[in-house]
Design an enzyme around this catalytic site. Structure first.
Site, PDB file in Angstrom:
ATOM      1  CE1 TYR A   6       0.709   0.463   4.559  1.00 21.53           C
ATOM      2  CE2 TYR A   6       0.278  -1.878   4.225  1.00 21.53           C
ATOM      3  CZ  TYR A   6       0.769  -0.849   5.010  1.00 21.53           C
ATOM      4  OH  TYR A   6       1.339  -1.121   6.221  1.00 21.53           O
ATOM      5  CG  ASP A  86      -2.648  -3.502  18.718  1.00 23.60           C
ATOM      6  OD1 ASP A  86      -3.723  -3.633  18.098  1.00 23.60           O
ATOM      7  OD2 ASP A  86      -1.537  -3.498  18.165  1.00 23.60           O
TER       8      ASP A  86
HETATM    9  C1  LIG Z   1       3.629  -3.883   9.787  1.00 25.22           C
HETATM   10  C2  LIG Z   1       2.255  -3.566  10.335  1.00 25.22           C
HETATM   11  C3  LIG Z   1       1.223  -3.272   9.456  1.00 25.22           C
HETATM   12  C4  LIG Z   1      -0.043  -2.962   9.946  1.00 25.22           C
HETATM   13  N1  LIG Z   1      -1.029  -2.654   9.051  1.00 25.22           N
HETATM   14  C5  LIG Z   1      -2.254  -2.302   9.487  1.00 25.22           C
HETATM   15  C6  LIG Z   1      -3.284  -1.926   8.565  1.00 25.22           C
HETATM   16  O1  LIG Z   1      -3.102  -1.929   7.343  1.00 25.22           O
HETATM   17  N2  LIG Z   1      -4.505  -1.582   9.064  1.00 25.22           N
HETATM   18  C7  LIG Z   1      -4.757  -1.569  10.390  1.00 25.22           C
HETATM   19  O2  LIG Z   1      -5.885  -1.229  10.784  1.00 25.22           O
HETATM   20  N3  LIG Z   1      -3.795  -1.933  11.301  1.00 25.22           N
HETATM   21  C8  LIG Z   1      -2.554  -2.293  10.878  1.00 25.22           C
HETATM   22  N4  LIG Z   1      -1.578  -2.634  11.778  1.00 25.22           N
HETATM   23  C9  LIG Z   1      -1.923  -2.751  13.220  1.00 25.22           C
HETATM   24  C10 LIG Z   1      -1.885  -1.396  13.917  1.00 25.22           C
HETATM   25  O3  LIG Z   1      -0.615  -0.787  13.753  1.00 25.22           O
HETATM   26  C11 LIG Z   1      -2.162  -1.584  15.424  1.00 25.22           C
HETATM   27  O4  LIG Z   1      -3.300  -2.408  15.601  1.00 25.22           O
HETATM   28  C12 LIG Z   1      -2.430  -0.219  16.052  1.00 25.22           C
HETATM   29  O5  LIG Z   1      -1.264   0.585  15.978  1.00 25.22           O
HETATM   30  C13 LIG Z   1      -2.861  -0.368  17.522  1.00 25.22           C
HETATM   31  O6  LIG Z   1      -3.034   0.912  18.058  1.00 25.22           O
HETATM   32  P1  LIG Z   1      -2.928   1.140  19.598  1.00 25.22           P
HETATM   33  O7  LIG Z   1      -3.099   2.599  19.810  1.00 25.22           O
HETATM   34  O8  LIG Z   1      -3.846   0.199  20.310  1.00 25.22           O
HETATM   35  O9  LIG Z   1      -1.465   0.670  20.016  1.00 25.22           O
HETATM   36  P2  LIG Z   1      -0.059   1.256  19.530  1.00 25.22           P
HETATM   37  O10 LIG Z   1      -0.153   1.891  18.179  1.00 25.22           O
HETATM   38  O11 LIG Z   1       0.915   0.143  19.740  1.00 25.22           O
HETATM   39  O12 LIG Z   1       0.214   2.425  20.553  1.00 25.22           O
HETATM   40  C14 LIG Z   1       0.646   2.183  21.859  1.00 25.22           C
HETATM   41  C15 LIG Z   1       1.584   3.309  22.241  1.00 25.22           C
HETATM   42  O13 LIG Z   1       1.905   3.223  23.627  1.00 25.22           O
HETATM   43  C16 LIG Z   1       3.278   3.487  23.783  1.00 25.22           C
HETATM   44  N5  LIG Z   1       3.713   2.882  25.047  1.00 25.22           N
HETATM   45  C17 LIG Z   1       3.958   1.581  25.313  1.00 25.22           C
HETATM   46  N6  LIG Z   1       4.319   1.417  26.586  1.00 25.22           N
HETATM   47  C18 LIG Z   1       4.292   2.635  27.149  1.00 25.22           C
HETATM   48  C19 LIG Z   1       4.565   3.117  28.457  1.00 25.22           C
HETATM   49  N7  LIG Z   1       4.932   2.302  29.452  1.00 25.22           N
HETATM   50  N8  LIG Z   1       4.431   4.439  28.680  1.00 25.22           N
HETATM   51  C20 LIG Z   1       4.043   5.293  27.701  1.00 25.22           C
HETATM   52  N9  LIG Z   1       3.768   4.887  26.432  1.00 25.22           N
HETATM   53  C21 LIG Z   1       3.903   3.587  26.180  1.00 25.22           C
HETATM   54  C22 LIG Z   1       3.928   2.883  22.555  1.00 25.22           C
HETATM   55  O14 LIG Z   1       5.188   3.462  22.310  1.00 25.22           O
HETATM   56  C23 LIG Z   1       2.905   3.264  21.484  1.00 25.22           C
HETATM   57  O15 LIG Z   1       3.147   4.523  20.908  1.00 25.22           O
HETATM   58  C24 LIG Z   1      -0.297  -2.959  11.332  1.00 25.22           C
HETATM   59  C25 LIG Z   1       0.760  -3.250  12.223  1.00 25.22           C
HETATM   60  C26 LIG Z   1       2.010  -3.547  11.724  1.00 25.22           C
HETATM   61  C27 LIG Z   1       3.123  -3.839  12.727  1.00 25.22           C
END
Ligand SMILES: Cc1cc2nc3c(=O)[nH]c(=O)nc-3n(C[C@H](O)[C@H](O)[C@H](O)COP(=O)(O)OP(=O)(O)OC[C@H]3O[C@@H](n4cnc5c(N)ncnc54)[C@H](O)[C@@H]3O)c2cc1C
Length: 182
Positions: A6, A86
């Protein structure tokens, strides 16, 4: 193996996500590039189309992620703390919906908090709505994993079904997923 490509506007280029069954890439999330990893990657796609292999060979960098999921668990403590995205329900990447689900979670949680008298009832309403949705997406991801990586007669049957299906009909199968409004 399967491969998804993409465009990414910020880098004016493409991201390729290649998913290969095999040796676990370890617990690290640093995604460091290494010669061994690149060789493993090239080996996994050895039999694919030469144009594609050439494209992958020119990739500016190759990074690695282990695939981790979070299965059913508590999403909140019933009082004042809740997990979304996540942290609550990391999915396998076969439906590419992890980020989409995290965004939907946030929207649904905001709605439940606005409409409920207190946090415990907001959390309960949120959970009722989201568990059904996340469960359905999880099932679809499991189905895609099976279909994308099918081998032998199952693969032949899959290709046959896909060759008969019109693109519009294929897209319509996903209306429940992409047409959803939390
Ligand atoms: C290669 C790849 C491709 C992907 N493609 C897609 C796609 O096409 N479409 C889609 O919908 N999803 C996709 N995903 C999945 C998507 O990236 C995740 O599901 C999404 O980022 C989850 O969001 P989140 O906010 O729950 O967690 P995260 O994005 O993981 O955010 C959590 C944040 O918390 C921070 N953190 C962790 N521990 C601490 C702490 N102790 N103190 C302070 N901060 C902390 C981390 O640094 C991070 O910034 C993909 C993932 C990967 C790896």
């Amino acid at each position: 193996a399967h491969l998804v490509a993409y465009p990414i506007r910020k880098i004016d280029g493409f991201n390729f996500v290649a998913i290969v069954a095999g040796r676990a890439s370890g617990e690290t999330w640093e995604g460091r590039e290494s010669g061994d990893r690149r060789r493993e990657f090239e080996a996994a796609f050895r039999d694919w189309h030469p144009d594609l292999r050439s494209l992958l060979g020119h990739a500016a960098s190759a990074t690695y992620w282990p695939l981790c999921t979070v299965e059913d668990g508590a999403w909140h403590n019933g009082r004042d703390t809740i997990l979304i995205g996540d942290a609550a329900h990391a999915l396998t990447p076969f439906a590419a919906q992890g980020a989409a689900m995290a965004i939907e979670d946030a929207r649904e949680l905001a709605r439940c908090m606005a409409d409920s008298p207190d946090l415990p009832s907001a959390f309960a309403r949120y959970e009722d709505a989201r568990r059904v949705r996340i469960g359905r997406v999880r099932k679809r991801a499991a189905f895609n994993s099976f279909a994308y990586h099918a081998a032998g007669p199952v693969r032949v049957a899959r290709d046959l079904v896909l060759s008969f299906k019109k693109p519009e009909a294929l897209a319509a199968d996903f209306d429940w997923l992409y047409g959803y409004g939390p």
